[in-house]
Design a protein around this motif. Structure first.
Motif, mmCIF file in Angstrom:
data_model
loop_
_atom_site.group_PDB
_atom_site.id
_atom_site.type_symbol
_atom_site.label_atom_id
_atom_site.label_comp_id
_atom_site.label_asym_id
_atom_site.label_seq_id
_atom_site.Cartn_x
_atom_site.Cartn_y
_atom_site.Cartn_z
ATOM 1 N N LYS A 332 0.842 -1.182 0.000
ATOM 2 C CA LYS A 332 0.000 0.000 0.000
ATOM 3 C C LYS A 332 0.884 1.240 0.000
ATOM 4 C CE LYS A 332 -3.758 -2.246 2.579
ATOM 5 N NZ LYS A 332 -4.619 -2.172 3.778
ATOM 6 N N LYS A 333 0.308 2.359 -0.416
ATOM 7 C CA LYS A 333 1.089 3.593 -0.445
ATOM 8 C C LYS A 333 1.639 3.930 0.938
ATOM 9 C CE LYS A 333 0.295 4.369 -4.810
ATOM 10 N NZ LYS A 333 -0.271 3.026 -5.108
ATOM 11 N N GLU A 334 0.834 3.682 1.978
ATOM 12 C CA GLU A 334 1.315 3.988 3.326
ATOM 13 C C GLU A 334 2.469 3.092 3.752
ATOM 14 O OE1 GLU A 334 -2.921 2.172 3.947
ATOM 15 O OE2 GLU A 334 -1.880 3.405 2.441
ATOM 16 N N ASP A 335 2.528 1.864 3.199
ATOM 17 C CA ASP A 335 3.667 0.981 3.482
ATOM 18 C C ASP A 335 4.952 1.596 2.948
ATOM 19 O OD1 ASP A 335 1.709 -0.806 4.348
ATOM 20 O OD2 ASP A 335 1.780 -2.014 2.523
ATOM 21 N N GLN A 338 5.959 4.622 5.013
ATOM 22 C CA GLN A 338 6.558 4.207 6.285
ATOM 23 C C GLN A 338 8.010 3.802 6.096
ATOM 24 O OE1 GLN A 338 4.410 1.479 8.950
ATOM 25 N NE2 GLN A 338 2.519 1.983 7.858
#
Length: 348
Positions: A332-335, A338
Motif C-alpha cells: 500500500k502507499k502507506e507501506d 513508512q
C-alpha cells in the motif's frame, strides 16, 4: 537464521509474535494471494486439472500448451516460445543443447547459478569476457555463446546494456536470463527480449522463470522458430514433465490483471523514489523496483523497526550477502511511505 512463517509471504508477515512489513522476495506483482489472480487460476484448475501426466512429445497433446506459448511469443515479440516446469530447467535445456552442438559457452560476471553448468567458462570481468570471446571467434569454430542475466543487480546490464554493446555481437549468440525482467520491465512488462533484439546479435535466446513477474510456476524460452523447434526435439524437453496446464491457461486469462498490477507496482516504485532522500545509499537500475545496499547493519536496523527485507547469502552459505529492498504491487502507499520515512531517519 531464516525466519519461519506458516504461509506464503505477502505485504505483512508474522514472525516470533511480531508483525512486519515485508519488502523482500521476488513477488513483484504481488499475485500469490491476490484474489482476482487466484480466482483465474482456480477456474483453470477446474478446466485442466492439477497435473498433465504425460510428455510434451506424447501422441496425445493438450492444446493449452501450444496456445500459451503462442500467446507468450506474441506478447514478448519473439517468433516462437517453449515452456517448461521451471526457469531453472529452461536455462539448463538451452545450455545443454548448445554445448552438444559444439559451441563454446561463456558466462558473464554475475550470471545466475542456473547457467553455470559443467562446460561453461566463467568470467570475472567484462574485460576478460571480451578477450575470451574474440579469441574464440578467431579460431573459426562454431559461434561462441554468451550467457548473462538481463537484470544482474549491478547496473552493468539493464536498461542500456552498455557492457554488451562493447562485445562482437555480430559474431556470437546471446542467451539472456530475464527472470527478473519479464512481467516487470519493457513495454507492457514484456521484459528485455525486444531491447536485446535491437542489439542485433547473430542469434538471440531469452530464457526465464515466469514465477517472479507473472506468478506462474513455469519457465520459458524465447527465440526464432528454428532454434525453438530444435530445443523441442531434444530428449531433455521430451523427458521433462511440463508445467501445470492450469498455469498455462492462467497466463492467457490473467493478462488484464498483469497490466493492472504492474501499474500499481510502478506507482509504488515512483513513490519510493520521490520520497527517499539518500538515493546514493543504494545500487539501483532505473525502471526496476529493487534497491541493493551494502550497509551491513541496515537490514538489522530495519527489522528492529518493523521491516523485513531480503538479506541472506546466495546461492549458498558461502556466497555473497544479498541485501535488497524489493517493492511489490501488494504494498500500500502507506507501506512505502513508512519505509522511506524510516530510511530517511536511519540514513542521515
Amino acid at each position: 537464521m531464516a525466519i519461519s512463517i506458516p504461509r506464503i509471504p505477502d505485504r505483512l508477515i508474522q514472525a516470533n509474535g511480531t508483525e512486519y512489513l515485508y519488502f523482500g522476495g521476488t513477488a513483484y506483482l504481488g499475485l500469490q494471494a491476490y484474489p482476482a489472480f487466484t480466482e483465474i487460476f482456480l477456474k483453470n484448475v477446474e478446466r485442466y486439472g492439477m497435473h498433465y501426466g504425460a510428455s510434451r512429445r506424447s501422441n496425445v497433446a493438450l492444446d493449452i500448451y501450444q496456445q500459451a506459448e503462442a500467446h507468450l511469443a506474441s506478447w514478448v515479440g519473439s517468433a516462437a516460445c517453449l515452456t517448461m516446469s521451471s526457469g531453472y530447467l529452461a536455462a539448463q535445456l538451452v545450455i545443454q543443447h548448445l554445448l552438444e552442438q559444439g559451441h563454446a559457452l561463456f558466462a558473464a560476471p554475475n550470471a545466475h547459478t542456473a547457467m553455470l553448468m559443467n562446460g561453461v567458462k566463467k568470467t570475472s570481468s567484462f574485460e576478460e569476457l571480451n578477450l575470451a570471446l574474440r579469441k574464440e571467434i578467431s579460431n573459426n569454430r562454431p559461434l561462441p555463446v554468451l550467457l548473462f542475466d538481463t537484470i544482474d543487480f549491478t547496473s552493468k546490464q539493464f536498461p542500456h546494456f552498455e557492457a554488451l554493446q562493447q562485445l562482437p555481437l555480430d559474431k556470437m549468440i546471446l542467451v539472456g536470463d530475464d527472470s527478473h525482467g519479464i512481467g516487470i520491465v519493457g513495454d507492457y512488462g514484456t521484459g528485455c527480449y525486444g531491447i536485446l533484439k535491437k542489439l542485433n546479435p547473430v542469434q538471440l535466446l531469452v530464457c526465464c522463470s515466469l514465477g517472479k513477474g507473472l506468478g506462474i510456476q513455469a519457465g520459458a524460452v524465447f527465440g526464432n522458430s528454428k532454434l525453438i523447434t530444435s530445443l523441442k526435439a531434444t530428449p531433455f524437453f521430451g523427458g521433462a514433465s511440463p508445467a501445470l496446464p492450469a498455469f498455462m491457461g492462467t497466463l492467457i486469462d490473467a493478462e488484464p490483471v498483469y497490466e493492472t498490477r504492474r501499474k500499481t507496482l510502478m506507482e509504488n516504485y515512483q513513490l519510493f523514489l520521490d520520497t527517499l532522500d539518500k538515493h546514493q545509499s543504494f545500487q539501483h537500475m532505473i525502471g526496476h523496483p529493487t534497491f541493493e545496499f551494502e550497509n551491513a547493519t541496515l537490514a538489522q536496523k530495519l527489522e528492529e523497526r518493523g521491516f523485513i527485507v531480503t538479506n541472506f547469502n546466495y546461492p549458498d552459505a558461502n556466497g555473497p550477502l544479498v541485501s535488497r529492498i524489493v517493492l511489490s504491487a501488494y504494498h500500500k502507499k502507506e507501506d512505502v511511505l513508512q519505509l522511506t520515512n524510516c530510511l530517511n531517519t536511519l540514513l542521515t
